[in-house]
Every structure is written in C-alpha cells, then in structure tokens.
Design an enzyme around this catalytic site. Structure first.
Site, short mmCIF file in Angstrom:
data_model
loop_
_atom_site.label_atom_id
_atom_site.label_comp_id
_atom_site.label_asym_id
_atom_site.label_seq_id
_atom_site.Cartn_x
_atom_site.Cartn_y
_atom_site.Cartn_z
N PRO A 102 0.75 -1.28 0.03
CA PRO A 102 0.03 -0.04 -0.12
C PRO A 102 0.99 1.13 0.17
CG PRO A 102 0.07 -1.14 2.16
CD PRO A 102 0.87 -1.99 1.26
N SER A 131 -4.38 1.85 -0.51
CA SER A 131 -4.31 2.48 0.69
C SER A 131 -5.40 3.24 1.05
CB SER A 131 -3.14 3.53 0.60
OG SER A 131 -2.72 4.29 1.52
N TYR A 153 -6.09 2.57 7.64
CA TYR A 153 -5.55 3.19 8.80
C TYR A 153 -6.96 3.63 9.67
CZ TYR A 153 -1.08 4.35 6.45
OH TYR A 153 0.13 4.16 6.03
N THR A 179 -2.93 -1.41 9.04
CA THR A 179 -1.58 -1.23 9.30
C THR A 179 -1.46 -0.55 10.81
OG1 THR A 179 -1.02 -0.33 7.00
CG2 THR A 179 0.15 0.74 8.88
N LYS A 256 -0.43 -5.56 9.38
CA LYS A 256 0.91 -5.12 8.94
C LYS A 256 1.62 -4.23 9.74
CE LYS A 256 2.77 -2.49 4.75
NZ LYS A 256 3.66 -1.63 5.57
N HIS A 280 7.88 -0.20 8.05
CA HIS A 280 6.88 0.68 7.11
C HIS A 280 7.96 1.34 6.18
CE1 HIS A 280 2.90 2.69 7.15
NE2 HIS A 280 3.75 3.73 6.51
#
Length: 384
Positions: A102, A131, A153, A179, A256, A280
C-alpha cells in the site's frame, strides 16, 4: 456520528513526467533500475516524499543492508528447466508470491495513479493493496481489474472506519490489511526541509470532502502530510480494536507493521490470517530493525497459525528468493513499482511486473527450485 462517505470525484489531470514516446515502456534492465529513472523524471520534493525515511534514515538503510547480508545456498543437479512462479497468498492462487504494497497518493508521481498500477498488477496476476490515503477511490481502484486488498488506517472517527470497511467490501476487495505501526507519522525530515504539501490535484480520495485540507497547506519547515495524519489518525489503537475489526468482516485480515514476535502472536490470537513483518519502509521508528531481520523469529513464533509476509527494500527477484528462504509466505513490493509508474504509467508498471517475474524465475532456476514452495527449504547464511 460520522458523516456519510461518498466517492470523491476523479482528480483533474496533471502533466506526466517525461518518459519517451506516449505509451512506451521505459527501458530498464532490472526492477531496481526504475529508481534512477524516476529520480530524473520527478520533481525533487516528490521524489523525496516517496524515497525518504524517518529521522536519520537508519531504518531505511537497514532494509537494503539486511537483504544484502543474506546468502542463499543453491541446490545443484535438480533437473529444473523452467520453474513455476505461482504461489497462494491468503488461500488464493497468485502468479507470484508478491503483493503490491500500500502506497499513498500515487497521482503525485503519475496522473493515472492507483488505477493504472492496479490494472498492471491485475494483468500480472498479483494482488494490489489500495491505501486508505489513495488519490483514487477504492471503487475506482477495484474497477481497474484484478484482486484488490484494502489497507486500513485507523481513523479517529470509528464511524468512518466502519464505512471504509463496508465500502471496501462492496467494491469487491478480497482482503483487509490493517496497518498498526503509525500511531503518529514518523519524522520525515526530507519533507520538513522541503516544506512538503500535496498539490491541489492530489487528495485523499477515500475520505470525505475537506478532510485533508491540512495536507495541502504548505508551511516552510513543516510537513503538511504529517499535520493531516496527526489530525486524522487514532494514536491509541489496541489489540481489542483488531478483534473488533475481525468480528466485523469475514474477509481475510492482514496485520501489517509487526516486528516483535510477541506482537505477531497477539495478531494471530486476534484472528489475523496473516502478518506483515515490516518497519514501514524505514518511515516510522528510525531505531527499528529491518523486517527481514525479524522474519525468522516471527515465523517461528506463529508457526502455521497465520501466513507471514515481509516488506522493506524488496527490489528484485533475488530479494523475493531471500525472503522465501527465510520463511516468508510472500512479500510486498513498494517503491520499485511506484518508480516504474512514475516514468511510464501503465506501460512502465507492466514492464516492472514482467521484469520481476523474469528475475524470480531466474533466481529459482539458479537456486535449484521448481517453485516458490521449494525455495522455503533452502538454507541461508547471514554474512557480516
């Protein structure tokens, strides 16, 4: 209560970087070559936004260094002519043990942005991870064809989280990737020095109107993207939130951003179908180790309870082989594919996937492996 989320209008076109005749793929002898081509084509501040890491960029450098330290012991006289490259990810067959990592705001590097890279991934038989901060909506990306996973997110407004999950499912996404390593944005000093802000034609298309105004307000000595992230993201995520998400969807769930094996076990306990061992891309905690360094320990900790993917610095077929030999189910590839998009749009992305497939096939042949599954039986030596 969260306001309803509606798909954003497509971004207005912007001039693409120069890349030769219209529709022509840029020449690259290897997947890694696209980085230099993109650096020459992109505005310096955009290149820095993609290429940079956090702090002194120690973690960023660690990713490549960790890969280079891994030597693989090839097997001989195995009768391998043309190995297969296909492998399952999340229970579904894929042409390569690879997914597209992503990456936010892809219209920064090319006006066709996420749909072009997603279409190329679909043509290559590789999952594309969309993303939350894509510059095209999840609906537009899913319509490009091929399997799409949605990266989430965790936003401050849980109603918006619910709506994003529901939209991803309605759009046909086949997995969710949460994430967990961005409670705040790591200090991206290149962006601070550049006073980086998003240009008007690039926006967080999955968020409702005006939600990313802060990301467009450039101020010398600050990162507008960091200001927006701080305002939008929830910083106090817990494992109970992961369990809540697991209970809300039947889609495969990927967590992740884990590095400590104890967190990988907690992810499996919360119902994750896979974890991504990752720092990341070197963009969060600058003292973090490379994902590849922690991969064997994470694999040992979770055993067969969930799949284990890894990312960080993967820039060719030999790197994929290294990750498989260390126990990965598969890998996420990020920047090299974005560089290819930057210099050639869809044609550049197609060329990058073709190179990656050829490089992996060569690596498997040279290692004496008939397929990616056999690569997991290879022995490795960590040098240096």
């Amino acid at each position: 209560m969260a306001e309803p989320l509606a798909p954003a209008a497509p971004a207005p076109p912007a001039a693409p970087p120069a890349a030769g005749p219209a529709g022509a793929a840029p020449f690259a002898a290897s997947l890694a070559d696209f980085a230099a081509l993109a650096r020459a084509a992109l505005p310096p501040e955009v290149y820095d936004f993609v290429a940079g890491g956090s702090g002194a960029e120690t973690a960023l450098a660690a990713n490549r260094a960790a890969l280079d330290r891994v030597a693989v012991l090839p097997r001989m006289l195995r009768g391998i002519d043309r190995p297969r490259t296909d492998a399952p990810l999340l229970g579904r067959p894929q042409a390569l043990p690879v997914a597209v990592a992503p990456m936010a705001y892809q219209r920064l590097v090319h006006p066709d942005g996420e749909p072009a890279l997603a279409a190329a991934a679909g043509a290559a038989g590789v999952p594309y991870v969309a993303s939350t901060l894509s510059s095209a909506t999840v609906e537009q990306i899913a319509a490009a064809g091929g399997p799409v996973w949605f990266q989430l997110y965790w936003l401050r407004d849980r109603g918006m989280v619910r709506e994003l999950v529901d939209r991803a499912q309605r759009a046909g996404c086949t997995a969710l990737m949460l994430t967990v390593d961005v409670p705040i944005l790591g200090p991206r000093l290149r962006d601070v020095r550049n006073g980086f802000a998003l240009p008007p034609h690039v926006a967080a298309a999955n968020l409702p109107g005006s939600r990313d105004d802060l990301a467009h307000a450039g101020t010398p000595g600050t990162s507008a993207v960091a200001r927006h992230t701080s305002a939008a993201f929830a910083s106090a995520l817990t494992w109970s939130d992961v369990a809540w998400l697991r209970g809300r969807t039947d889609l495969p769930l990927v967590v992740k951003g884990v590095l400590d094996p104890r967190d990988a076990v907690l992810a499996a306990d919360a119902g994750a179908d896979a974890v991504v061992v990752s720092n990341h891309g070197g963009r969060q905690l600058d003292a973090a180790p490379a994902g590849l360094t922690m991969l064997p320990q994470v694999r040992t900790a979770v055993g067969d309870r969930c799949e284990v993917l890894v990312d960080g610095g993967i820039s060719g077929g030999v790197d994929v082989l290294r990750a498989l030999a260390l126990g990965a189910t598969g890998v996420l590839v990020g920047r090299p594919l974005l560089w290819a998009l930057a210099v050639g749009g869809r044609a550049g992305a197609d060329a990058a996937f073709a190179l990656l497939a050829a490089e992996l096939r060569d690596a498997l042949t040279l290692a004496g492996c008939a397929d990616p599954a056999e690569a997991r039986d290879l022995r490795t030596i960590t040098e240096g």
